[in-house]
Scaffold this active site. Structure first.
Site, PDB file in Angstrom:
ATOM      1  CG  ASP A   1      -6.049  -9.850  -0.156  1.00 26.93           C
ATOM      2  OD1 ASP A   1      -7.000  -9.808  -0.949  1.00 26.93           O
ATOM      3  OD2 ASP A   1      -5.058  -9.105  -0.224  1.00 26.93           O
TER       4      ASP A   1
ATOM      5  CG  HIS B   1      -2.346   0.345   0.866  1.00 29.43           C
ATOM      6  ND1 HIS B   1      -3.178   1.008   1.712  1.00 29.43           N
ATOM      7  CD2 HIS B   1      -3.063   0.130  -0.253  1.00 29.43           C
ATOM      8  CE1 HIS B   1      -4.358   1.188   1.123  1.00 29.43           C
ATOM      9  NE2 HIS B   1      -4.305   0.662  -0.057  1.00 29.43           N
TER      10      HIS B   1
ATOM     11  CD  GLN C   1      -9.901   0.409   3.169  1.00 22.94           C
ATOM     12  OE1 GLN C   1      -9.355  -0.549   3.667  1.00 22.94           O
ATOM     13  NE2 GLN C   1      -9.704   0.775   1.914  1.00 22.94           N
TER      14      GLN C   1
END
EC number: 6.3.5.3
Lengths: 994, 260
Positions: free
Chosen positions: A351, A329, A554
């Site tokens: 993930d 990121h 998010q």
């Protein structure tokens, strides 16, 4: 409209710059009595804080008593940006039964004394992208304060939902490029042609939503088009060492020694093919080719999933599986270090949830500019490395700690090449029952959006990460940067694991880059999907349909839930206050269709979306950097060895990371059997963490990582071998089984369209192949983050050093056999395992001497010797013959020996003559030849140890001493003698600002 | 008789599995139950022999550690919880659970104080810290679970808001006089306790507090992460232990619950 504000002040005068907290509250029917309850029962701690509350009016502001201060600096998150404290006030009001509070925002107030420049302090304390600030003089600026507070709670303007058609069919090349650039689509001309041709054939123009969907799905971030490109690789001059390297062991090295070679997809050629050769050697095709054109794993293979799911998966014991993923990121962390790192950690955790696993450990590897960089040396718009580092570490800490996931392994590196573009690698390990992860989307399954609300945040994240940073990136794509909300993700995690165990869903994926467009597009790729966007729960009004579709807000996951399970699934979520919404259905029509009420936002063929991207063709030209053929250690001109050692210990890359590690919770879950910090005082740098994931089973997991960008500046091929070697060294040193180790690749590189950058990438990928195949360690997952470049206002481009992170996940047969690196007992013998060569190119000795690191021989891995060394050492550890073991890395033998002394509070007296008299002393002390360890062995085990290590380069260097000092002898003299306290002082002073 | 231990789950609580394992090893039957299930009467607190409020960051801790869950418990489980405590059943709040008990007024829970006199606030270091500490039990404490523990107990802490702060100057004397200090941070015999032995700057090195009945204990360190021998940070260099040092606190609580 009733508006109020509550001011909370500390009774404790602990902070030099007293901080107060202000809550701005609003509600149509909100009364002062409600605010009084909130203030007294929820918003302050009566022991340490005082609280006052008032209506938010000019009159009240004018009579409000204010603290004595020259200026008040007030900082708040901008409207629309996640304000977790404000959300908590709303939640708390609901818990108190106050239903009339509609909005709450938090403001932090700093009281500045007269000597402080308020504007400078505001710049330090405010991240403009996500925060807004006000400087007020107490008692004077009432009106500006009123406006500041009211702006925070003013509702966004209502907009009429609409779908705009983009006139693509008539566009010429210049217009196509303009559309791509202005829309931050990050598509090149060939790709824009493909889109245009598709719509010409359809006889219509694309909608904004369609064009955006294609741009997200085809972005470098989502499609890895450079790693899948056709590459024409050439080299400027042949490598003189090629003749000395066995073509059987270094096949990829030799492949790149041809005058010109065409590669069809780096990921298939070097990474997937390596895994196939290791896992399915009987079916594997010749080198660099996949037997079936794609990676297929045998039914009962130890590797359960590689390169297809959100995370790689390996079997663990008879009934479990372990998943591992590492993400980057970088660009968000450059602009907003806390939020960027925070959401990076949140993303990689999702993930692992995306393969139906429980996250059990986090890793983080961070690369920053040099901490002593003068402010004036920074590019415009670039934050100082110290500020970036502090923000990133806080962001990693916040998310991991709050989710109850121990952060157990990582690294922090500093190099001037990362000043404008820091790297943030975040990894998560997951644990699940074997084969519990379903991948069976069926037409008719309901598309369920789970977790947080959708806002404008994070739009264009996927495309923004696929272009280079510039001085005004912050201004143009600021919305790509977000603040995380870890508790929403924790709630989501809690219900997902229950839903998995009850088998309520048929497929799941995280909602990451590209938002719903990518998540639904991927899940429905094989069948089709229809989404009705008006059902998506929003944070606030005013979003256009395409924004809802693309938002990267998010803490969201997308699931396929069979209609018969829908009620049970929704009830489960409701029971734990997790929002779940059915937003559409998977279909059988092979199309991606998206509506907002009657508006048609997207209608694309899945086939075109997923297979329509033209394969890129990239040029790669390898030009080896100039270097002197032989590195002169310049013995006479160098400072004394002891001084060099102390300087190395104080180098930010080598010095103690305890200040960082302690802020991460590495104990939660109670499974961290070898901690990141070990030894007598628990401050020694452990080589790898070991977990015992299932308390009833003694089998463990060792987590290690290898990274050394300094080698990459010389040759990314050898950097890759060194990185794999280092990751394996770490896990082997603690007791991990090198024969049961899976690895991950994470490439961070510059612009792949520059032939020199691409050539480095090819060489690194080739190194991955040779190393993985020789070691028998399959790649199970990987990621590339390209375009890590900064382009200044004058157009000058600066790429980061080519950086490859290798993460290793090794099985430990029995955690009770693990070994830590601290010296255990005086009288024990010390062995150096592995041969030492003159390899100081890219070394940290070069770094402290101020050399560019390009001179001298870059460390090379002898793949035959390394594999034998790791296997033999592992055998000795499992037999209980090793008392302590430490791998040799940055700073070589001298640094490793010093670290063992530091951790064990004992001494070492080592004689270096047996290392080879042809090497000068400096080389013997500081060479960074890979595949080496220092091993402590009890005298009674020495014979057995030597026999297990037969055939491996092994030298006995001396013994452990009571006297806590490091003494190194060579050629009949003491070449360095440093006491423990001096070692510690140097080693712990390196990062005192952190 | 088996003891059913209710391990409270809530948004952001994250050491519930750790606490459940500790209770199981201590001989209880551990059940992890979400706060909503109790509030919505699907589960009755009264059916359990002991209650653990585990560590974590309940509701995010954005309004002060444990504050929002304390408000939640007071308003949704208030009566059930008060009865559970009054019945003398064991309640252990660990880290965030300790903060919750304090902010809900259940600790120190002394009579005659209308205003809270004790709180848990930001560490003196101003940041989160994860490290192993040593603890000693206060022999004058009323706590049923820490009686006679041999010092030092080695247990990890992991928190940013663990400093005990008292409102008035006389509060410490009163706390001691009533036997409400259960555990303290400890260095070596005869060595004054400074940072980092006391990791958060807590008043009088207090690590754990109990109520006057001795059945409610709150502590910042995590005994549930010190139950297995290989969880100890120096097990690779010290003689092998049979258990982690923290297990005894759970054993004592289970034994006490059985005795009720």
């Amino acid at each position: 409209m009733a508006q109020f504000f509550v001011t909370v002040a500390s009774r404790e005068a602990t902070h030099p710059e007293t901080i107060q907290t202000i809550y701005v509250l609003e509600g149509l029917a909100l009364r002062l009595a409600d605010v009084a309850r909130l203030a007294t029962e929820l918003l302050h701690d009566p022991v340490t804080e005082t609280v006052t509350w008032r209506a938010l009016t000019l009159d009240e502001l004018m009579v409000e008593p204010l603290p004595a201060a020259a200026h008040m600096l007030e900082v708040a998150y901008r409207p629309g940006v996640t304000d977790n404290a404000g959300e908590s006030v709303l939640e708390g009001a609901r818990r108190l039964g106050i239903a009339v509070l509609d909005q709450a925002r938090m403001v932090r107030r700093y009281l500045l004394t007269s000597g402080v420049d308020p504007a400078a302090r505001a710049a330090e304390l405010t991240i403009d992208l996500v925060q807004t600030s006000l400087i007020a003089v107490p008692g004077i600026d009432h009106r500006s304060r009123l406006r500041f507070y009211q702006d925070l709670i003013s509702p966004p303007a209502h907009v009429q939902p609409r779908v705009v058609r983009v006139a693509l069919r008539e566009a010429d090349d210049a217009e196509l490029l303009r559309i791509s650039r202005d829309g931050i689509l990050a598509l090149d001309l060939a790709e824009m042609h493909a889109v245009r041709d598709h719509f010409v054939a359809l006889g219509r123009d694309p909608s904004d939503g369609e064009l955006e969907t294609l741009a997200q799905t085809w972005s470098e971030h989502c499609s890895h088009k450079s790693f899948k490109a056709k590459v024409r690789y050439r080299r400027a001059t042949p490598d003189q060492r090629a003749a000395a390297l066995d073509p059987q062991l270094y096949p990829a090295f030799h492949l790149l020694e041809q005058d010109e070679v065409e590669l069809n997809s780096l990921i298939k050629t070097f990474l997937m093919a390596a895994t196939e050769r290791i896992v399915a050697p009987e079916s594997a095709a010749a080198h660099f080719t996949l037997a079936h054109g794609s990676l297929r794993l045998p039914e009962h293979a130890w590797v359960r999933s590689a390169f297809v799911d959100n995370a790689g998966i390996i079997a663990f014991g008879p009934a479990h599986e372990v998943s591992f993923k590492v993400e980057t990121h970088n660009h968000p962390s450059a602009l907003e270090p806390f939020g960027g790192a925070n959401t990076g950690v949140g993303g990689v955790i999702r993930d692992v949830l995306g393969v139906s696993a429980e996250p059990i450990a986090n890793t983080d590897v961070l690369c920053f500019g040099m901490p002593d960089t003068p402010a004036e040396a920074l590019q415009p718009g670039v934050l100082h490395p110290q500020r970036v580092a502090l923000g990133v570490v806080a962001g990693v800490r916040d998310y991991g700690n709050k989710l109850g996931i121990p952060t157990v392994n990582g690294a922090v590196l500093f190099d001037s090449g990362y000043s404008a573009n820091p790297l943030v690698y975040a990894g998560t390990v997951g644990l699940a029952p074997r084969d519990a992860h379903p991948r069976n989307v069926a037409p008719g399954d309901v598309i369920v959006l789970l977790g947080g609300h959708t806002g404008r945040d994070g739009i264009h994240g996927a495309t923004f990460s696929s272009i280079e940073l510039t001085h005004d990136t912050a201004a143009t794509v600021g919305s790509a940067v977000q603040i995380g909300d870890p508790i929403t993700e924790k709630k989501l995690l809690d219900v997902l694991l229950q839903a998995r165990d009850q088998r309520l869903y048929s497929a799941i994926t995280d909602c990451g880059a590209g938002g719903l467009s990518s998540a639904v597009g991927e899940m429905g790729a094989g069948c089709g999907a229809h989404v009705t966007l008006e059902r998506v729960p929003l944070k606030y009004a005013g979003l256009q349909p395409w924004e809802i579709w693309l938002s990267e807000a998010q803490e969201r996951m997308v699931l396929a839930v069979p209609p018969t399970n829908l009620n049970a699934f929704l009830a489960l979520c409701e029971a734990e206050d997790v929002e779940a919404t059915a937003i559409g259905t998977f279909t059988a029509d092979g199309r991606l269709r998206v509506n907002y009420k009657e508006l048609e936002v997207v209608d694309l063929a899945m086939e075109f979306l997923h297979d329509g991207l033209p394969q890129r063709v990239l040029e790669a030209l390898w030009q080896s950097p100039e270097r002197q053929p032989i590195h002169a250690a310049e013995g006479a001109a160098l400072p004394a060895s002891a001084n060099l050692l102390l300087q190395l210990l104080a180098h930010p890359n080598i010095s103690s990371k305890e200040r960082v590690v302690r802020t991460y919770d590495h104990e939660v879950r109670g499974a961290t059997i070898l901690k990141p910090l070990v030894g007598v005082a628990l401050d020694g740098p452990g080589d790898a963490a070991v977990l015992q994931p299932v308390a009833t089973m003694q089998r463990g997991l060792a987590l290690g990582c290898g990274i050394n960008p300094r080698y990459g500046r010389i040759d990314p091929y050898w950097m890759a071998l060194a990185a794999v070697d280092e990751a394996l060294r770490n896990v082997v040193a603690v007791g991990g089984d090198p024969g049961r180790t899976a690895i991950l690749d994470n490439f961070c590189w510059g612009d792949p369209r520059q032939p020199d950058r691409m050539a480095g990438l090819v060489r690194a990928a080739a190194g991955c192949y040779d190393a993985a195949v020789a070691f028998g360690t399959p790649f199970i997952s990987g990621k590339d983050s390209l375009n890590n470049e900064y382009r200044d206002a004058a157009g000058q481009r600066v790429a980061i050093p080519p950086t490859l992170l290798i993460s290793a996940l090794a099985e430990v047969p029995d955690v009770r056999r693990c070994v830590s690196m601290d010296l255990k007992q005086a009288g024990n013998r010390i062995y150096l395992v592995g041969a030492t060569r003159a390899e100081l190119g890219g070394s940290h000795l070069d770094a402290i001497l101020g050399r560019d690191g390009l001179a001298g021989q870059v460390p090379q891995v002898d793949l035959v010797a390394a594999r034998a060394t790791f296997a033999a050492l592992h055998g000795a550890i499992t037999q209980g013959l090793v008392a302590a073991c430490h791998d040799l890395s940055e700073g070589g033998l001298a640094v490793a020996a010093a670290e063992m002394v530091l951790a064990g509070h004992l001494g070492l007296d080592l004689e270096l003559d047996a290392l080879g008299g042809e090497l000068d002393v400096t080389t013997r002390l500081f060479s960074e030849t890979p595949s080496r360890f220092l091993v402590e062995v009890r005298p009674g085990d020495a014979a057995a140890f030597e026999s297990v290590l037969a055939g491996v380069a092994l030298v006995e260097l001396g013994a452990v001493q009571h006297e806590a000092l490091l003494r190194l002898r060579a050629d009949g003299q003491i070449v360095a003698e440093v006491e423990l306290d001096a070692l510690r002082q140097a080693w712990q002073a390196g990062l005192s600002w952190m | 008789m088996t003891v059913r231990a209710l391990i409270l789950r809530a948004p952001g609580i994250n050491r519930d599995r750790d606490a459940a394992l500790a209770c199981t090893l201590a001989g209880a039957v551990a059940e992890r139950v979400h706060v909503n299930h109790i509030a919505r009467k699907r589960v009755k607190l009264a059916d359990y022999g002991m209650l653990i409020i585990p560590g974590g960051f309940s509701y995010g801790d954005h309004l002060g550690a444990g504050k929002l869950l304390a408000v939640d418990l007071a308003h949704r489980l208030g009566e059930q919880l008060q009865r559970f405590v009054a019945d003398g059943r064991p309640v252990i709040g660990i880290c965030n659970g300790f903060q919750v008990l304090v902010k809900a007024g259940l600790l120190p829970g002394w009579e005659g104080h209308s205003e809270p006199a004790l709180t848990l606030t930001h560490n003196t270091s101003a940041h989160f810290e994860c490290r192993w500490v040593r603890l000693e039990a206060d022999p004058g404490s009323t706590c049923h679970f820490t009686q006679g523990l041999a010092a030092p107990l080695e247990i990890p802490v992991a928190h940013g808001e663990g400093r005990i702060a008292l409102r008035g100057e006389t509060d410490l004397a009163e706390l001691l006089a009533r036997g409400l200090v259960a555990l303290r941070y400890y260095a070596e015999p005869g060595v004054p306790v400074g940072y980092p032995a006391n990791p958060n700057g807590s008043t009088d090195n207090i690590a754990g507090v109990c109520n006057e009945q001795g059945n409610v204990l709150g502590l910042m360190p995590h005994p549930e992460n010190a139950i297995l021998p290989q969880q100890h940070p120096r097990w690779t260099r010290e003689p092998w232990r049979d258990d982690g040092d923290g297990l005894i606190i759970f054993r004592n609580a289970v034994r006490y619950a059985v005795s009720l």
